[in-house]
Design a protein around this motif. Structure first.
Motif, PDB file in Angstrom:
ATOM      1  N   ASP A  74      22.412   9.800  42.593  1.00 45.87           N
ATOM      2  CA  ASP A  74      23.611   9.511  41.813  1.00 45.87           C
ATOM      3  C   ASP A  74      23.465   8.183  41.071  1.00 45.87           C
ATOM      4  OD1 ASP A  74      24.884  11.849  42.574  1.00 45.87           O
ATOM      5  OD2 ASP A  74      25.894  10.898  44.291  1.00 45.87           O
ATOM      6  N   GLN A  75      22.896   7.183  41.752  1.00 46.54           N
ATOM      7  CA  GLN A  75      22.665   5.893  41.112  1.00 46.54           C
ATOM      8  C   GLN A  75      21.632   6.030  40.004  1.00 46.54           C
ATOM      9  OE1 GLN A  75      21.464   3.295  44.267  1.00 46.54           O
ATOM     10  NE2 GLN A  75      23.355   3.592  45.422  1.00 46.54           N
ATOM     11  N   ALA A  76      20.595   6.841  40.246  1.00 49.69           N
ATOM     12  CA  ALA A  76      19.552   7.042  39.234  1.00 49.69           C
ATOM     13  C   ALA A  76      20.126   7.696  37.984  1.00 49.69           C
ATOM     14  CB  ALA A  76      18.424   7.895  39.813  1.00 49.69           C
ATOM     15  N   ILE A  77      21.011   8.656  38.172  1.00 54.40           N
ATOM     16  CA  ILE A  77      21.650   9.321  37.030  1.00 54.40           C
ATOM     17  C   ILE A  77      22.509   8.320  36.270  1.00 54.40           C
ATOM     18  CG2 ILE A  77      23.375  11.047  36.387  1.00 54.40           C
ATOM     19  CD1 ILE A  77      22.220  12.753  38.724  1.00 54.40           C
ATOM     20  N   ALA A  78      23.280   7.519  37.003  1.00 56.82           N
ATOM     21  CA  ALA A  78      24.157   6.547  36.364  1.00 56.82           C
ATOM     22  C   ALA A  78      23.377   5.526  35.535  1.00 56.82           C
ATOM     23  CB  ALA A  78      25.002   5.825  37.414  1.00 56.82           C
ATOM     24  N   TYR A  79      22.187   5.154  36.018  1.00 54.80           N
ATOM     25  CA  TYR A  79      21.374   4.162  35.307  1.00 54.80           C
ATOM     26  C   TYR A  79      20.312   4.795  34.413  1.00 54.80           C
ATOM     27  CZ  TYR A  79      23.605   0.693  38.230  1.00 54.80           C
ATOM     28  OH  TYR A  79      24.527  -0.094  38.845  1.00 54.80           O
ATOM     29  N   ARG A  80      20.366   6.119  34.289  1.00 53.78           N
ATOM     30  CA  ARG A  80      19.411   6.875  33.455  1.00 53.78           C
ATOM     31  C   ARG A  80      17.968   6.526  33.806  1.00 53.78           C
ATOM     32  NH1 ARG A  80      22.314   8.507  28.146  1.00 53.78           N
ATOM     33  NH2 ARG A  80      24.450   8.329  28.853  1.00 53.78           N
TER      34      ARG A  80
END
Length: 98
Positions: A74-80
Motif C-alpha cells: 500500500d505504501q509502495a502504491i502511494a509513493y509510486r
C-alpha cells in the motif's frame, strides 16, 4: 576505507559480527529478523533502496512479520514505487475453474 569515517567502519564491523553470530545461532530466518530490526538503526543509515516499501516487504516477509509486510505494498502504491513491477501472481490466480 572508501571514504567512510573510522566510526562508521567500526559500526559496520560490529553489525557484521552480530549478523555472523545470529546466523550461527538462528540461521537465515534469524538474519532476516535481524536485518528488519536494523532498518531503523540510525547509525547504519541504510541505502535508500533498502528503505523502499517493496524491499521492506521482502525483508518483513522473510522475517515472518507478515502484518508489516502486507502494509508495504500500500505504501509502495502511494509513493509510486517503481519496484512494484516485480510483483507477480501465480498463473490462474483469481480465475475460476470451468
Amino acid at each position: 576505507m572508501w571514504g567512510f569515517s573510522e566510526e562508521r567502519v567500526a559500526v559496520l564491523k560490529q553489525v557484521t559480527a552480530d549478523m555472523q553470530q545470529v546466523y550461527a545461532t538462528a540461521g537465515r530466518s534469524g538474519v532476516s529478523r535481524f536485518l528488519v530490526d536494523q532498518i531503523t538503526n540510525q547509525q547504519l543509515d541504510f541505502d535508500a533502496v533498502l528503505k523502499t516499501a517493496f524491499a521492506r516487504a521482502v525483508l518483513y516477509g522473510a522475517a515472518g512479520r507478515l502484518d508489516e509486510a502486507f502494509d508495504c505494498p500500500d505504501q509502495a502504491i502511494a509513493y509510486r514505487d517503481p519496484a512494484l513491477v516485480h510483483l507477480a501472481a501465480a498463473p490462474g490466480l483469481g480465475q475460476s475453474a470451468s
